[in-house]
Each structure stands twice: as C-alpha cells, then as structure tokens.
Design a protein around this motif. Structure first.
Motif, short mmCIF file in Angstrom:
data_model
loop_
_atom_site.label_atom_id
_atom_site.label_comp_id
_atom_site.label_asym_id
_atom_site.label_seq_id
_atom_site.Cartn_x
_atom_site.Cartn_y
_atom_site.Cartn_z
N CYS A 8 0.96 -1.17 -0.01
CA CYS A 8 -0.06 0.16 0.08
C CYS A 8 0.89 1.25 -0.06
O CYS A 8 2.17 1.22 0.47
CB CYS A 8 -1.10 0.06 1.14
SG CYS A 8 -0.27 0.32 2.97
N ALA A 9 0.40 2.37 -0.49
CA ALA A 9 1.25 3.46 -0.69
C ALA A 9 0.17 4.63 -0.32
O ALA A 9 -0.89 4.65 -1.07
CB ALA A 9 1.91 3.76 -1.92
N THR A 10 0.73 5.58 0.59
CA THR A 10 -0.29 6.77 0.73
C THR A 10 0.29 8.00 0.23
O THR A 10 1.50 8.29 0.14
CB THR A 10 -0.53 7.01 2.29
OG1 THR A 10 0.95 7.13 2.79
CG2 THR A 10 -1.11 5.85 2.96
N ASP A 11 -0.77 8.81 -0.17
CA ASP A 11 -0.35 10.15 -0.88
C ASP A 11 -1.07 11.32 0.15
O ASP A 11 -2.26 11.23 0.51
CB ASP A 11 -1.04 10.43 -2.17
CG ASP A 11 -0.85 11.54 -3.01
OD1 ASP A 11 -1.15 11.76 -3.96
OD2 ASP A 11 -0.28 12.44 -2.00
N SER A 12 -0.19 11.79 1.00
CA SER A 12 -0.52 12.60 2.04
C SER A 12 -0.45 14.00 1.85
O SER A 12 0.19 14.98 2.48
CB SER A 12 0.31 12.21 3.28
OG SER A 12 0.17 10.76 3.52
N HIS A 13 -1.05 14.68 1.00
CA HIS A 13 -1.30 16.15 0.80
C HIS A 13 0.10 16.78 0.24
O HIS A 13 0.19 17.98 0.67
CB HIS A 13 -2.01 16.75 2.00
CG HIS A 13 -3.32 16.20 2.40
ND1 HIS A 13 -4.27 16.16 1.70
CD2 HIS A 13 -3.44 15.52 3.32
CE1 HIS A 13 -5.39 15.67 2.27
NE2 HIS A 13 -4.60 15.10 3.27
N SER A 14 0.99 15.98 -0.30
CA SER A 14 2.03 16.67 -0.60
C SER A 14 2.15 16.71 -2.13
O SER A 14 0.95 16.62 -2.84
CB SER A 14 3.28 16.01 -0.14
OG SER A 14 3.33 14.69 -0.68
N TRP A 15 3.29 16.89 -2.75
CA TRP A 15 3.31 17.01 -4.31
C TRP A 15 3.15 15.72 -4.80
O TRP A 15 3.94 15.27 -5.79
CB TRP A 15 4.48 17.87 -4.74
CG TRP A 15 4.28 19.41 -4.53
CD1 TRP A 15 4.68 20.00 -3.83
CD2 TRP A 15 3.75 20.16 -5.48
NE1 TRP A 15 4.26 21.15 -3.86
CE2 TRP A 15 3.59 21.50 -5.19
CE3 TRP A 15 3.03 19.87 -6.90
CZ2 TRP A 15 3.01 22.34 -5.92
CZ3 TRP A 15 2.59 20.88 -7.66
CH2 TRP A 15 2.76 21.99 -7.03
N GLY A 16 2.40 14.61 -4.20
CA GLY A 16 2.14 13.60 -5.00
C GLY A 16 3.16 12.49 -4.39
O GLY A 16 3.07 11.26 -4.70
N LYS A 17 4.06 12.61 -3.43
CA LYS A 17 4.88 11.83 -2.91
C LYS A 17 4.14 10.50 -2.35
O LYS A 17 3.38 10.76 -1.42
CB LYS A 17 5.78 12.33 -1.82
CG LYS A 17 6.36 11.63 -1.00
CD LYS A 17 7.30 12.45 0.14
CE LYS A 17 7.66 11.66 1.28
NZ LYS A 17 8.38 12.63 2.30
N LEU A 18 4.60 9.38 -2.82
CA LEU A 18 4.03 8.18 -1.97
C LEU A 18 4.77 7.60 -1.22
O LEU A 18 5.94 7.51 -1.28
CB LEU A 18 3.52 7.09 -3.04
CG LEU A 18 2.70 7.40 -4.39
CD1 LEU A 18 2.56 6.18 -5.27
CD2 LEU A 18 1.18 7.73 -3.48
#
Lengths: 115, 111
Positions: free
Chosen positions: B89-99
């Motif tokens: 699983c990979a999360t995208d946490s409101h940054s510039w798309g960093k997973l």
C-alpha cells in the motif's frame, strides 16, 4: 495500453562514476517521479517534478542527484558520483493529475549496481 | 514518520481461497493506492481509493478504506497461482504526490 518505460534495465558502474537513468513517462502525464528500492527494503520516494521544476525532494536526493526533462518525452535521473549505497532498483513513475486522483504508474525499473 | 504498514508480512494460501491484507497509516491522506510487485520486477498499479471513498472494486480485488481508523484492506477473491507476489500500500498525504510505501505483504498461492 500506454506504459512507462525505462532504460537501461540494468546498469553496472564503478564507484565515483556518473550514471544517467532514463525514463519515458506516459505521454499525456504531467507529473513525474523517481523512487528507489534497495534490495529487501521499502520503496522510497526521491523526487517529484512538475512544470519543469522539482516539486518536492526527499533527504536522499542530495546534491549528487539531479533530474531533467530534456525534451517532451524523456525524464532523466543523474547521479554525479555514485556510491556503493546507491545500488538499488530505481523506478520512474508518472501521473496525469495531482491530489485525490494522483494515480501513479511505474516503469519496470533500472537495477543499478555500484562496484 | 512511517506510513503504510502492511499486515501480515507474509501469507500463504491455496488456489481458490481469498487473501486479505491490511494497511495502516498515521497521517491524513489524499488517497491510498495498492500495488503488486513480482519478484525483482516493477510495481503494477492495482487500485486507488480516495479519502472520501469507503470501498472500491476492480475485478477480483476489493479495497476498503476506514479513515477514522487510518486503515485499508485489500481482498483478493478466488486467488490464483499467478497472484503470487508482494503487495504494497502507498499513501499520498497532501504533498506533491509523494507516495509513502509500506514494507509489503508477500503472498504465495499454491496450486
């Protein structure tokens, strides 16, 4: 189906040498990324790139690393002076949109071996 | 901080059985994505679920998301030997798309 491609699939280099890893993102995508995965470890974010600028970079992405989109199709990662610890699988990814719909598609990777 | 930790680390099942793996994360997210990786190969995108979605299906895959518990699950129904792989699983946490990726669940499906 469009896909991200990467070349070479495997690169062997001597410590201290420069390497350039190449990627062709999916053609209508606007956001580009590099990640790496050291053998047996997690996939780690290196850098994101949008509108010809770095958007975000990790602590790993130090002065030895640079990215470039030299033309309308290629996206490259350069490591100026490779170290043994740079040995890893490097993945390029691209996405069409940011935010909620930031679906990232990955290339097959380049395995970098530094001797 | 660590994001996206999968559980279990490894799973061994027979063909035809269902496989369930879980992912927990720590910060708020835009979306959560699941990937598959065959040994030494690239990451194949399976499914993206947005933070305002609770469940999503794609073929034999079912993903749930519980933002109150900061967790997600991936269910593979009627597994096949070809499903043998590592799942991340990979999360995208409101940054510039960093997973941010977890360590993955290794799934082995035996015929």
């Amino acid at each position: 189906e469009p896909e991200v491609t990467q070349t070479p699939s495997h690169q062997v280099t001597q410590m201290g040498q420069e390497v350039i890893l190449r990627c062709v993102p999916i053609s209508n995508h606007l956001y580009f990324y590099w990640y790496r995965q050291i053998l047996g470890q997690k996939v780690e974010f290196l850098v994101s790139f949008y509108n010809n600028e770095i958007s975000e970079k990790s602590e790993i992405f130090d002065d030895q690393f640079s990215v470039e989109r030299p033309d309308g199709s290629n996206f490259t990662l350069k490591i100026r002076s490779t170290k043994l610890e740079d040995s890893a699988m490097y993945f390029c990814a691209s996405s069409e949109r940011a935010g909620d719909y930031n679906e990232q598609f990955f290339g097959p990777g380049t395995r970098l071996t530094v001797l | 901080s660590q994001q996206g930790e999968e559980d279990p680390q490894a799973l061994s099942i027979q063909e035809g059985e269902n496989a369930t793996m879980n992912c927990s994360y720590k910060t708020s997210i835009n979306n959560l994505q699941w990937y598959r990786q065959n040994s030494g190969r690239g990451l194949v995108h399976l499914i993206l679920i947005r933070s305002n979605e609770r469940e999503k299906h794609s073929g034999r895959l079912r993903v749930t998301l519980d933002t109150s518990k900061k967790s997600s699950s991936l269910l593979i129904t009627a597994s096949r030997a070809a499903d043998t792989a590592s799942y991340f699983c990979a999360t995208d946490s409101h940054s510039w798309g960093k997973l941010q990726f977890g360590a993955g669940t290794q799934v082995v499906v035996t015929p």
